[in-house]
Design an enzyme around this catalytic site. Sequence first.
Site, PDB file in Angstrom:
ATOM      1  N   VAL B  33     -11.335 -48.455  45.868  1.00 47.82           N
ATOM      2  CA  VAL B  33     -10.772 -49.283  44.795  1.00 47.82           C
ATOM      3  C   VAL B  33     -10.252 -50.620  45.311  1.00 47.82           C
ATOM      4  CG1 VAL B  33     -10.192 -47.254  43.438  1.00 47.82           C
ATOM      5  CG2 VAL B  33      -8.427 -48.285  44.893  1.00 47.82           C
ATOM      6  N   LYS B 105      -4.295 -29.781  28.737  1.00 44.41           N
ATOM      7  CA  LYS B 105      -5.308 -29.342  27.765  1.00 44.41           C
ATOM      8  C   LYS B 105      -4.713 -29.093  26.392  1.00 44.41           C
ATOM      9  CE  LYS B 105      -4.623 -24.657  29.145  1.00 44.41           C
ATOM     10  NZ  LYS B 105      -3.672 -25.048  30.180  1.00 44.41           N
ATOM     11  N   GLU B 129      -9.937 -35.410  32.782  1.00 45.58           N
ATOM     12  CA  GLU B 129     -10.901 -34.519  33.447  1.00 45.58           C
ATOM     13  C   GLU B 129     -10.268 -33.182  33.848  1.00 45.58           C
ATOM     14  OE1 GLU B 129     -14.550 -35.123  34.542  1.00 45.58           O
ATOM     15  OE2 GLU B 129     -13.985 -33.056  34.237  1.00 45.58           O
ATOM     16  N   VAL B 132      -9.798 -29.450  31.612  1.00 47.41           N
ATOM     17  CA  VAL B 132     -10.739 -28.334  31.452  1.00 47.41           C
ATOM     18  C   VAL B 132     -11.369 -28.003  32.799  1.00 47.41           C
ATOM     19  CG1 VAL B 132     -12.814 -27.491  30.287  1.00 47.41           C
ATOM     20  CG2 VAL B 132     -11.293 -29.078  29.107  1.00 47.41           C
ATOM     21  N   ILE B 136     -13.930 -28.787  38.355  1.00 45.48           N
ATOM     22  CA  ILE B 136     -15.315 -29.085  37.949  1.00 45.48           C
ATOM     23  C   ILE B 136     -15.328 -30.363  37.112  1.00 45.48           C
ATOM     24  CG2 ILE B 136     -17.391 -28.179  36.825  1.00 45.48           C
ATOM     25  CD1 ILE B 136     -16.111 -25.388  36.919  1.00 45.48           C
ATOM     26  N   GLY B 187       0.065 -14.081  40.872  1.00 39.36           N
ATOM     27  CA  GLY B 187       0.215 -15.419  40.320  1.00 39.36           C
ATOM     28  C   GLY B 187      -1.017 -15.890  39.557  1.00 39.36           C
ATOM     29  N   GLU B 190       0.385 -15.475  33.960  1.00 36.01           N
ATOM     30  CA  GLU B 190       1.778 -15.818  33.660  1.00 36.01           C
ATOM     31  C   GLU B 190       2.564 -14.549  33.329  1.00 36.01           C
ATOM     32  OE1 GLU B 190       2.802 -19.110  33.350  1.00 36.01           O
ATOM     33  OE2 GLU B 190       0.816 -19.963  33.681  1.00 36.01           O
ATOM     34  N   ASP B 201      -5.949 -20.206  25.323  1.00 38.58           N
ATOM     35  CA  ASP B 201      -6.175 -21.215  26.360  1.00 38.58           C
ATOM     36  C   ASP B 201      -7.656 -21.638  26.379  1.00 38.58           C
ATOM     37  OD1 ASP B 201      -5.255 -22.482  29.122  1.00 38.58           O
ATOM     38  OD2 ASP B 201      -7.130 -21.420  29.496  1.00 38.58           O
ATOM     39  N   LYS B 205      -9.661 -25.374  25.476  1.00 39.71           N
ATOM     40  CA  LYS B 205     -10.638 -26.046  26.332  1.00 39.71           C
ATOM     41  C   LYS B 205     -11.973 -26.222  25.604  1.00 39.71           C
ATOM     42  CE  LYS B 205      -8.312 -24.357  30.456  1.00 39.71           C
ATOM     43  NZ  LYS B 205      -8.156 -23.157  31.309  1.00 39.71           N
TER      44      LYS B 205
END
Lengths: 428, 428
Positions: B33, B105, B129, B132, B136, B187, B190, B201, B205
Amino acid sequence: MEAVNIGLLGFGTVGTGVVRIVENHQDDLRSQVGLPIRIAKVLVRDLDKPRGVSVAEDKLTDDPYAVIDDPSIHVIIEVMGGVARTKQYLLDALARGKHVVTANKDLMALHGPELMEQARRYKCDIMYEASVAGGIPIIRTLIDGFSSDRITKIMGIVNGTTNYILSKMTEEGASYLDVLGEAKQLGYAESDPTSDVEGMDAARKMTILSTLGFRTEVELADVSTRGISSVTLEDIRYAKRLGYALKLLGIAERQDEHISITVEPTMVKHTHPLASVGGVFNAVYVYGEAVGETMFYGPGAGELPTATSVVADLVAVVKNLRLGVNGLHSSTVYKPKKLKSDEQISNKYFLLLHVEDRAGVLSQITQIFADHEVSLESVLQQPNPSNPKAEIIIITHDANLAAMKRVLAAFESLDVIQTVQSVYRVEG
Amino acid sequence: MEAVNIGLLGFGTVGTGVVRIVENHQDDLRSQVGLPIRIAKVLVRDLDKPRGVSVAEDKLTDDPYAVIDDPSIHVIIEVMGGVARTKQYLLDALARGKHVVTANKDLMALHGPELMEQARRYKCDIMYEASVAGGIPIIRTLIDGFSSDRITKIMGIVNGTTNYILSKMTEEGASYLDVLGEAKQLGYAESDPTSDVEGMDAARKMTILSTLGFRTEVELADVSTRGISSVTLEDIRYAKRLGYALKLLGIAERQDEHISITVEPTMVKHTHPLASVGGVFNAVYVYGEAVGETMFYGPGAGELPTATSVVADLVAVVKNLRLGVNGLHSSTVYKPKKLKSDEQISNKYFLLLHVEDRAGVLSQITQIFADHEVSLESVLQQPNPSNPKAEIIIITHDANLAAMKRVLAAFESLDVIQTVQSVYRVEG
């Protein structure tokens, strides 16, 4: 500007696909770029050949400079293939301020830096998503998706022909030559398949991917390349029995800023995501220091998949055009290149040896590994049913390539070894 | 401009990862940059909490507007989570001309359009980005990689917790509750796992992915959602026996401009690339009219994978900043939304019925399918070893959802059926 005018160089499979997508998705494309996209001129080899899509006759030409010199054309799409002549066309097109989208992996692997330098000089874009792994947007993933990460490994099944052949050999127990013949009939292999089966095609693609992944200028000569023409059914059966798939993998690695790039038949653990990529599909596995394991899977060739990538590049060029930022993107190549020496390259290896069937043979062989400090993960000796000799199958622990070369050299003067039948790298 | 100054909202797992990547990859980022990137201010909940990375004490604040109002800050990175308050912070940040990168999200699924409208108004970028599938780069793939294609199907394993639970149940034969308990300890789940296990959830997404893939504004309420809490080991065993893996899939489909989006446990043919995605990994399968089948695989969560995506967005924002084109990118949402009716939704279904073990039962049941014009691919009746009743397993051919609902309603008044134990969609 009322429309974006495209000059198409080449009207074969991919060129036809490009025209088809630009026509069929015109509304979608216009919604994204705000302008209609027009195929203005098409360079063809034979003006009279019948075609699968209709383009007005007066747009066809067999003179490349009728396209390149046309002042109304904004973007040149190169899908004609070839290297020397094609390079000159694109250098000239860029010099005339035309942006370039190309699907030409040979050209980009051999002359990518020169073309990109020309593009920078004339503030033009040059994009080449379709040059590697057809429909998989792996190039923009390496440039943008992982811009924040440090990629340490790229492993690719980037040649559909060889993946088809190895998959068929594995599934059906058919021989290399039989499957190759079938692949030619199906159009999955060229009539002269050398470039595919000897790994040269994959090496070109790995040159492009590793240049982007490691942000350094990799050359084709940096890629150590070996093809699949000597792979036997015996090798594949052993791989399967030991829990591996035999795949032609391009592997680019980086460690402490030193890199190595190879293309070779490789035994991939069956639990690895690349192991189950079958048929003509391509897949690129990318390991990043921060992101960890990722994989991108899709069609590696074909009219429409490849054309999808070409037109996605075109959309990006036109968006830049509308923003006035063509040719202004920052360089993605900024690191000095340092290649690994054989001493720095470390892999597991599979060996299949045909040996004399008598006492002390295994001890002589394992002694040679010990002498060169290569330690072994597993050793299996068994009689060979089709041969009076015995077979020894060895998988090493991680060993450096220099030591492995010394082991193989020492084998040559060992009388008890009839042949070193196969040596493969092992991954995963 | 000497440096890009970042205001970080939130200093939990992902925030820590962002600081780590910006520090460790500073040279790489600067090469891309052209400017150093500085973490200028960090909003924390507790000023005195010890942290895994060091940030100078005077940069920490517990006042959000000390970050949002700071005129030296160019980009706000939001990794604090939450919806209503967080939305206000980001609307205010955009109004002050600050670009936004978010990993949130919930926020993007619920208020994405409003935030993007605000970004447009103030000529700012907003990127998400990381919202979701963690590491990836699926969002830029849908926007840029497939800009030229018409996507007709997106199938995603986009929730790591549920994929971990189903994978463990399949591999180890452990019960849902046992694996859930273990996932909490590790972990991976939740302490209140409702949002994950009930599919909410994943639905958020899929709202984001289908909006981008279909270029129309999908809302959370458009997603028909069912979780995995009622999945039994019996279901998983049957799936396995029939050659399927049971996965919580988000599926978005488009046909003739009509769309449907569901999240539900789905039986995926074991040869499908999604079937072998195990553990906490995520994968998104995308089918495009031109490109065909593609799949993108990687880590769905975690400090560094998620931070990788956040910082990749940051790089994109800073490149735009240097080119002066923030907020000028064309809209990716331009199609009117048309939802499919139940009559337009067509799938294969798996049914497991517990029935009376007497003559004529199967004929009564199959008659109901026939009455509603649902044809059957396979039917298996067998005694249930743990139950005096019999079991009937049915896989239908493609059937429309309305007809399937009528079949299930008719089953309620059929005395011979003890229970409709399970109904799953079948894919691949």
